[in-house]
Design a protein around this motif. Sequence first.
Motif, PDB file in Angstrom:
ATOM      1  N   ARG A 202       0.839  -1.192   0.000  1.00 55.29           N
ATOM      2  CA  ARG A 202       0.000   0.000   0.000  1.00 55.29           C
ATOM      3  C   ARG A 202       0.878   1.246   0.000  1.00 55.29           C
ATOM      4  O   ARG A 202       2.075   1.179   0.286  1.00 55.29           O
ATOM      5  N   THR A 203       0.279   2.371  -0.300  1.00 56.12           N
ATOM      6  CA  THR A 203       0.993   3.639  -0.266  1.00 56.12           C
ATOM      7  C   THR A 203       0.557   4.414   0.970  1.00 56.12           C
ATOM      8  O   THR A 203      -0.637   4.601   1.203  1.00 56.12           O
ATOM      9  N   ASP A 204       1.520   4.843   1.776  1.00 57.69           N
ATOM     10  CA  ASP A 204       1.231   5.573   3.002  1.00 57.69           C
ATOM     11  C   ASP A 204       0.601   6.933   2.674  1.00 57.69           C
ATOM     12  O   ASP A 204       1.114   7.682   1.835  1.00 57.69           O
ATOM     13  N   GLY A 208       3.396   9.265   1.104  1.00 59.13           N
ATOM     14  CA  GLY A 208       3.410   8.845  -0.297  1.00 59.13           C
ATOM     15  C   GLY A 208       4.384   7.722  -0.575  1.00 59.13           C
ATOM     16  O   GLY A 208       4.621   7.352  -1.727  1.00 59.13           O
ATOM     17  N   TYR A 210       5.853   3.690  -0.310  1.00 60.17           N
ATOM     18  CA  TYR A 210       5.343   2.326  -0.240  1.00 60.17           C
ATOM     19  C   TYR A 210       5.504   1.787   1.183  1.00 60.17           C
ATOM     20  O   TYR A 210       6.381   2.219   1.937  1.00 60.17           O
ATOM     21  N   SER A 211       4.682   0.790   1.513  1.00 58.42           N
ATOM     22  CA  SER A 211       4.786   0.126   2.812  1.00 58.42           C
ATOM     23  C   SER A 211       5.910  -0.911   2.780  1.00 58.42           C
ATOM     24  O   SER A 211       6.501  -1.194   1.726  1.00 58.42           O
ATOM     25  N   TYR A 214       6.519  -3.828   0.162  1.00 59.42           N
ATOM     26  CA  TYR A 214       7.138  -3.557  -1.136  1.00 59.42           C
ATOM     27  C   TYR A 214       8.544  -4.153  -1.214  1.00 59.42           C
ATOM     28  O   TYR A 214       8.982  -4.617  -2.271  1.00 59.42           O
ATOM     29  N   VAL A 273      11.152   3.248   1.951  1.00 61.15           N
ATOM     30  CA  VAL A 273       9.780   2.911   2.329  1.00 61.15           C
ATOM     31  C   VAL A 273       9.507   3.346   3.756  1.00 61.15           C
ATOM     32  O   VAL A 273      10.431   3.481   4.575  1.00 61.15           O
TER      33      VAL A 273
END
Length: 361
Positions: A202-204, A208, A210-211, A214, A273
Motif C-alpha cells: 500500500r501507499t502511506d 506517499g 510504499y509500505s 514492497y 519505504v
Amino acid sequence: MVLVPIVILVAIVAILIFYNIDIKNKLNTYTNISKKINNLNVLQDFMDITGEDISVDEKIKRVNDVLIEKFEIKYSTIVVFNGAEYILKASNTDQKYWSNLTNLHTEEVFKESITNAVPKYITVDQEGEKLPYQKMDFGRAKSAMFFPLFIDNVYIGYWIIESSVMHAFDKVDTTLLEVIRDDIVALVKTVSYQEAMESIVRTDQFTGLYSAEYLYGQAKAKIDSQPTSTVCMFRIMNIEEINKTYSRETGNNIIIAVANWVKTSIDAGEIFVRYMGPKFVIVFIGKDDDHVTKVTKELRDDLESIEIEYVSPDGEKKYAKPLVDFVVSTYYKGTGVEKVTAKLEEYLDTADKSEHNINFI
C-alpha cells in the motif's frame, strides 16, 4: 525346385517383417524416452521460473510461453479465480478475445468439466462450424481442450489450449497434458505467498511512500540485481514525546517532513519505504559501507535540524525537532530481506529513547 526360391523369399520377407517390428519398437522406445526427457526439461524450466525474482504474473506468463514453445501449442490461456473474479494470467491470443476467455466457466459445455474436475475436449467436424464458446472469428480455433484447475480440491480456475485445426487433439496423450496441468497448479500454489505479498503493498497516506511489503515483493528483483546491498532502518525516537508535548498533528508533520527530506537526499536508484509508524527503511543497492556511512551521517544531521512550528492554545510558538536513530546491516542476494529488517527493527525497539547514533550490526 520351384519351392526353394519361394521358401527363401518367404524367409526374407519374414526377416524383414521382424526387422521392421524391431525398428518400430526401438523408435517407439526412443520417442517415449525423448518425451520423458522433454517433460523433465519442461519441469526444470518451471522450477527455474518459480525461483526467479520476477512478479507472479510474469512467472505465469513465462510458464505459458514455455508450454507453447515446447509442445507446439497454437493457443494457450491460463485463467485464475482470485476469490472475487476471473483473471486472465497468461495468453498468446489477441487481447480482443480475452473477455470471452475469462468467462468460459459460464459456458454450458464446460460446466460439467468443472463440476467433475475432468478435462473436456471439443472440436468441429467440418468447415463453417464453430466451437460452442466462440463469439467472434470462428475460424481462429477449431479444437480445444479445457482443464479445470484445483488446489486441495478447491477450484481456482482453468487452462485451455486451442488449435486452428479440426480434431487436432484426437491423438494427444491426455495423461501428459494432465501432468502439465498439475505443474501449472503447483506453480500457482507455490507463488501464492508472493502474490499475497504483492497485493497488500500500500501507499502511506502521509508520506506517499510504499509500505514495508514492497521490499519483499516488487522491489526484491531490483535489490537482488547486486550481490550485496546495505539496508538502513531509522526511527524517530521522540515521536511519542512530540505527540504528547505538542500534538499528534505536529507528530504527523514531523513524519512528513522527515520523509520528504530523505526523498530528495538519496540517489534515485535507492529504495525508500515507510516501514511502520516512525520507522523507515532505505536500501542502498550495491553500495559499500563508506558510502552508506557518509550518507547516513549527513541524513542524521539534516533530519535533526528540521523544525516544525507548534502554536499552543495561548498563542505561544514552539518548535518540535525530531531525534533519529540509525541502524545498518548488510543484505546478501538471494536471502530474506525480511530477516534483515526484523533484526534492525528489534535493535531500534530496544534502544534507549535518547539514542541517536549510526549503528552497524
